[in-house]
Design a protein around this motif. Structure first.
Motif, PDB file in Angstrom:
ATOM      1  N   SER A 184       0.825  -1.207   0.000  1.00  0.00           N
ATOM      2  CA  SER A 184       0.000   0.000   0.000  1.00  0.00           C
ATOM      3  C   SER A 184       0.865   1.265   0.000  1.00  0.00           C
ATOM      4  CB  SER A 184      -0.944  -0.003   1.199  1.00  0.00           C
ATOM      5  OG  SER A 184      -0.223   0.009   2.417  1.00  0.00           O
ATOM      6  N   LEU A 185       1.997   1.234   0.705  1.00  0.00           N
ATOM      7  CA  LEU A 185       2.875   2.399   0.728  1.00  0.00           C
ATOM      8  C   LEU A 185       3.549   2.596  -0.630  1.00  0.00           C
ATOM      9  CD1 LEU A 185       4.186   4.755   2.156  1.00  0.00           C
ATOM     10  CD2 LEU A 185       5.928   3.190   3.051  1.00  0.00           C
ATOM     11  N   MET A 186       3.922   1.502  -1.277  1.00  0.00           N
ATOM     12  CA  MET A 186       4.511   1.621  -2.603  1.00  0.00           C
ATOM     13  C   MET A 186       3.482   2.154  -3.597  1.00  0.00           C
ATOM     14  SD  MET A 186       7.669   1.013  -3.492  1.00  0.00           S
ATOM     15  CE  MET A 186       8.364  -0.440  -2.729  1.00  0.00           C
ATOM     16  N   ARG A 187       2.248   1.715  -3.462  1.00  0.00           N
ATOM     17  CA  ARG A 187       1.161   2.219  -4.307  1.00  0.00           C
ATOM     18  C   ARG A 187       0.989   3.727  -4.102  1.00  0.00           C
ATOM     19  NH1 ARG A 187      -3.590  -0.356  -6.368  1.00  0.00           N
ATOM     20  NH2 ARG A 187      -5.289   1.121  -6.731  1.00  0.00           N
ATOM     21  N   CYS A 188       1.078   4.151  -2.861  1.00  0.00           N
ATOM     22  CA  CYS A 188       0.992   5.579  -2.551  1.00  0.00           C
ATOM     23  C   CYS A 188       2.138   6.344  -3.213  1.00  0.00           C
ATOM     24  CB  CYS A 188       1.022   5.763  -1.039  1.00  0.00           C
ATOM     25  SG  CYS A 188       0.983   7.479  -0.471  1.00  0.00           S
ATOM     26  N   ALA A 189       3.348   5.815  -3.095  1.00  0.00           N
ATOM     27  CA  ALA A 189       4.518   6.499  -3.646  1.00  0.00           C
ATOM     28  C   ALA A 189       4.428   6.657  -5.155  1.00  0.00           C
ATOM     29  CB  ALA A 189       5.789   5.741  -3.271  1.00  0.00           C
ATOM     30  N   THR A 190       3.914   5.653  -5.838  1.00  0.00           N
ATOM     31  CA  THR A 190       3.898   5.693  -7.306  1.00  0.00           C
ATOM     32  C   THR A 190       2.726   6.478  -7.877  1.00  0.00           C
ATOM     33  OG1 THR A 190       2.717   3.573  -7.396  1.00  0.00           O
ATOM     34  CG2 THR A 190       5.122   3.498  -7.532  1.00  0.00           C
ATOM     35  N   ALA A 194       1.658  11.998  -9.278  1.00  0.00           N
ATOM     36  CA  ALA A 194       0.709  12.244 -10.360  1.00  0.00           C
ATOM     37  C   ALA A 194      -0.532  12.956  -9.838  1.00  0.00           C
ATOM     38  CB  ALA A 194       0.327  10.918 -11.020  1.00  0.00           C
ATOM     39  N   ILE A 195      -0.975  12.598  -8.641  1.00  0.00           N
ATOM     40  CA  ILE A 195      -2.128  13.281  -8.038  1.00  0.00           C
ATOM     41  C   ILE A 195      -1.820  14.757  -7.813  1.00  0.00           C
ATOM     42  CG2 ILE A 195      -3.506  13.460  -5.925  1.00  0.00           C
ATOM     43  CD1 ILE A 195      -3.408  10.399  -5.755  1.00  0.00           C
ATOM     44  N   LEU A 196      -0.642  15.049  -7.280  1.00  0.00           N
ATOM     45  CA  LEU A 196      -0.272  16.436  -6.965  1.00  0.00           C
ATOM     46  C   LEU A 196      -0.163  17.308  -8.208  1.00  0.00           C
ATOM     47  CD1 LEU A 196       2.344  15.839  -4.127  1.00  0.00           C
ATOM     48  CD2 LEU A 196       0.132  16.996  -3.885  1.00  0.00           C
ATOM     49  N   VAL A 197       0.150  16.713  -9.355  1.00  0.00           N
ATOM     50  CA  VAL A 197       0.254  17.517 -10.583  1.00  0.00           C
ATOM     51  C   VAL A 197      -1.036  17.485 -11.392  1.00  0.00           C
ATOM     52  CG1 VAL A 197       2.746  17.186 -10.700  1.00  0.00           C
ATOM     53  CG2 VAL A 197       1.248  15.630 -11.977  1.00  0.00           C
ATOM     54  N   GLY A 198      -2.093  16.894 -10.834  1.00  0.00           N
ATOM     55  CA  GLY A 198      -3.397  16.909 -11.489  1.00  0.00           C
ATOM     56  C   GLY A 198      -3.523  15.991 -12.690  1.00  0.00           C
ATOM     57  N   ALA A 199      -2.837  14.856 -12.670  1.00  0.00           N
ATOM     58  CA  ALA A 199      -2.900  13.918 -13.788  1.00  0.00           C
ATOM     59  C   ALA A 199      -4.274  13.271 -13.897  1.00  0.00           C
ATOM     60  CB  ALA A 199      -1.830  12.837 -13.622  1.00  0.00           C
ATOM     61  N   ASP A 200      -4.586  12.764 -15.090  1.00  0.00           N
ATOM     62  CA  ASP A 200      -5.848  12.069 -15.311  1.00  0.00           C
ATOM     63  C   ASP A 200      -5.926  10.809 -14.447  1.00  0.00           C
ATOM     64  OD1 ASP A 200      -6.548  13.936 -17.202  1.00  0.00           O
ATOM     65  OD2 ASP A 200      -5.928  12.705 -18.921  1.00  0.00           O
ATOM     66  N   VAL A 204      -3.127   7.963 -13.012  1.00  0.00           N
ATOM     67  CA  VAL A 204      -2.976   7.680 -11.583  1.00  0.00           C
ATOM     68  C   VAL A 204      -3.241   6.202 -11.304  1.00  0.00           C
ATOM     69  CG1 VAL A 204      -3.882   8.154  -9.275  1.00  0.00           C
ATOM     70  CG2 VAL A 204      -3.547  10.038 -10.889  1.00  0.00           C
ATOM     71  N   ASP A 205      -4.292   5.659 -11.908  1.00  0.00           N
ATOM     72  CA  ASP A 205      -4.651   4.259 -11.661  1.00  0.00           C
ATOM     73  C   ASP A 205      -3.576   3.299 -12.168  1.00  0.00           C
ATOM     74  OD1 ASP A 205      -7.001   5.113 -10.535  1.00  0.00           O
ATOM     75  OD2 ASP A 205      -8.251   4.665 -12.275  1.00  0.00           O
ATOM     76  N   ALA A 206      -3.020   3.580 -13.336  1.00  0.00           N
ATOM     77  CA  ALA A 206      -1.972   2.708 -13.882  1.00  0.00           C
ATOM     78  C   ALA A 206      -0.726   2.757 -12.999  1.00  0.00           C
ATOM     79  CB  ALA A 206      -1.630   3.122 -15.311  1.00  0.00           C
ATOM     80  N   ALA A 310       1.639  -2.862 -16.282  1.00  0.00           N
ATOM     81  CA  ALA A 310       0.901  -1.646 -15.927  1.00  0.00           C
ATOM     82  C   ALA A 310       1.550  -0.418 -16.563  1.00  0.00           C
ATOM     83  CB  ALA A 310       0.838  -1.486 -14.410  1.00  0.00           C
ATOM     84  N   LEU A 311       2.873  -0.376 -16.575  1.00  0.00           N
ATOM     85  CA  LEU A 311       3.584   0.747 -17.200  1.00  0.00           C
ATOM     86  C   LEU A 311       3.303   0.826 -18.697  1.00  0.00           C
ATOM     87  CD1 LEU A 311       7.230   1.061 -15.839  1.00  0.00           C
ATOM     88  CD2 LEU A 311       5.222   2.443 -15.309  1.00  0.00           C
ATOM     89  N   ALA A 312       3.126  -0.336 -19.319  1.00  0.00           N
ATOM     90  CA  ALA A 312       2.896  -0.374 -20.764  1.00  0.00           C
ATOM     91  C   ALA A 312       1.591   0.317 -21.154  1.00  0.00           C
ATOM     92  CB  ALA A 312       2.889  -1.823 -21.253  1.00  0.00           C
ATOM     93  N   ARG A 313       0.712   0.544 -20.179  1.00  0.00           N
ATOM     94  CA  ARG A 313      -0.548   1.244 -20.458  1.00  0.00           C
ATOM     95  C   ARG A 313      -0.353   2.747 -20.615  1.00  0.00           C
ATOM     96  NH1 ARG A 313      -3.144  -1.233 -15.183  1.00  0.00           N
ATOM     97  NH2 ARG A 313      -4.411   0.687 -15.225  1.00  0.00           N
ATOM     98  N   LEU A 314       0.841   3.233 -20.272  1.00  0.00           N
ATOM     99  CA  LEU A 314       1.086   4.670 -20.238  1.00  0.00           C
ATOM    100  C   LEU A 314       2.027   5.123 -21.345  1.00  0.00           C
ATOM    101  CD1 LEU A 314       1.633   5.069 -16.397  1.00  0.00           C
ATOM    102  CD2 LEU A 314      -0.426   5.666 -17.684  1.00  0.00           C
ATOM    103  N   THR A 315       1.810   6.344 -21.803  1.00  0.00           N
ATOM    104  CA  THR A 315       2.747   6.993 -22.707  1.00  0.00           C
ATOM    105  C   THR A 315       3.718   7.799 -21.851  1.00  0.00           C
ATOM    106  OG1 THR A 315       1.074   7.160 -24.452  1.00  0.00           O
ATOM    107  CG2 THR A 315       3.005   8.603 -24.631  1.00  0.00           C
ATOM    108  N   LEU A 316       4.981   7.369 -21.825  1.00  0.00           N
ATOM    109  CA  LEU A 316       5.968   7.970 -20.935  1.00  0.00           C
ATOM    110  C   LEU A 316       7.221   8.358 -21.702  1.00  0.00           C
ATOM    111  CD1 LEU A 316       5.801   5.339 -18.037  1.00  0.00           C
ATOM    112  CD2 LEU A 316       4.719   7.590 -18.054  1.00  0.00           C
TER     113      LEU A 316
END
Length: 338
Positions: A184-190, A194-200, A204-206, A310-316
């Motif tokens: 849960s802490l690792m989930r929070c860290a990752t 993104a939450i603080l910068v207002g990401a979609d 955030v979910d990915a 999960a990372l593969a779902r994102l454009t990074l």
């Protein structure tokens, strides 16, 4: 284990910010925290120590980048997750009676249980304060995440403590403890950056899914180190430490539920008092023979693979994807000796 270079860069960035935030605490509490962090010795003199690897702050910074923001936007989140992580360490060491961390005596051994608990509680409070003071418009969402995370960590720790009193817990129960206490802490860290910068929400979910899987992998690797790791890998703890302490880890749960070896293992753990060296060695053999080691190793590898999916779902950006992949790979148990 090869330590990614980004961790050194993050440590150089986050340590001064941590020290500034900690300056608001009383000198008595600050003394305990500075010692625990590896910055000073018990007399308050500066020391050169490795201290925290800063994995979770690094993930928070990369989370902000993945969400389209800048590293500076994630500083409050990086501080919050590092404070939560060290809150858990300080309290867990007291509850578990662990006498060594980062290759020296734990804070409660040096300063007493009460002082360590006060220091840990101060860090939990500070994690909330730094987020409330953040300029981000989404600071309350980030604060809600950290409060939910701390509640999950407490639930996991409570479940972990029940395992010390019984040896009939299932693999599913041990996994629930791992998901709550560590992942849960690792989930929070990752996701907090993104939450603080207002990401979609999709981003955030990915990132949250990535962190949850990485957290399980990290714990699985730690569980293996707790049984088969060497003192230089475990901060000075002897080989078989978790067996001697009868900790309810994942390999232990697998072995206790094995039809062939479980009964003998339960008899060993059911003895009164501290386990003798031959009992620790025999229990370790039983855990291995029951498939506890192989099952846990397979789990760690599977979770790292799931994290990368999960990372593969994102454009990074390439560097962000590469750094996240490097940190996830730290959950692979390749360096745990046989």
């Amino acid at each position: 284990m090869k330590i990614p270079e980004i961790l050194g860069e993050v440590r150089a960035l986050v340590t001064p910010a941590m020290e500034e935030s900690l300056s608001r605490l009383s000198p008595e509490i600050r003394r305990v925290i500075d010692y625990h962090m590896g910055w000073r010795d018990a007399e308050g003199r500066p020391v050169q120590r490795r201290g925290s690897k800063s994995v979770r702050p690094a993930l928070a910074f990369l989370s902000a980048k993945a969400g389209g923001g800048e590293v500076k936007d994630a500083v409050p989140g990086a501080l919050a997750v590092e404070f939560l992580n060290n809150w858990a360490f300080l309290i867990d060491d007291v509850m578990d009676g662990d006498r060594f961390r980062r290759q020296r005596e734990t804070a409660w051994v040096v300063f007493g249980q009460g002082q360590a608990i006060c220091a840990g509680t101060a860090l939990l409070t500070l994690a909330q304060q730094v987020l409330l003071e953040s300029p981000s418009a989404d600071r309350l969402a980030a604060l809600s995440l950290t409060m939910d995370t701390s509640a999950r960590m407490l639930a996991g720790q409570t479940l972990d403590m029940t395992f010390e009193q019984r040896f009939d817990y299932s693999v599913d129960e041990s996994m629930t403890m791992t998901q709550s206490k560590t992942a849960s802490l690792m989930r929070c860290a990752t996701s907090i950056g993104a939450i603080l910068v207002g990401a979609d929400d999709t981003v955030v979910d990915a990132l949250a899914d990535f962190g949850q899987s990485v957290g399980v992998a990290f714990q699985a690797r730690d569980d293996m180190l707790g049984i088969w790791g060497t003192p230089d890998q475990t901060g000075g703890r002897p080989r078989g430490f978790d067996v001697k302490a009868r900790k309810g880890t994942l390999p232990m749960a697998v072995a206790l539920n094995d039809a062939i070896h479980g009964e003998e293992l339960r008899k060993i753990f059911g003895q009164e008092g501290e386990l003798a060296v031959p009992d620790v060695e025999r229990a370790t053999q039983l855990i291995d023979a029951a498939g506890g080691r192989q099952w846990t190793e397979d789990l760690a590898r599977r979770m790292v693979e799931r994290a990368n999916t999960a990372l593969a779902r994102l454009t990074l950006e390439d560097d962000v994807r590469g750094h996240l992949g490097e940190l996830a790979a730290m959950g692979l148990p390749d360096d745990v000796s046989r």
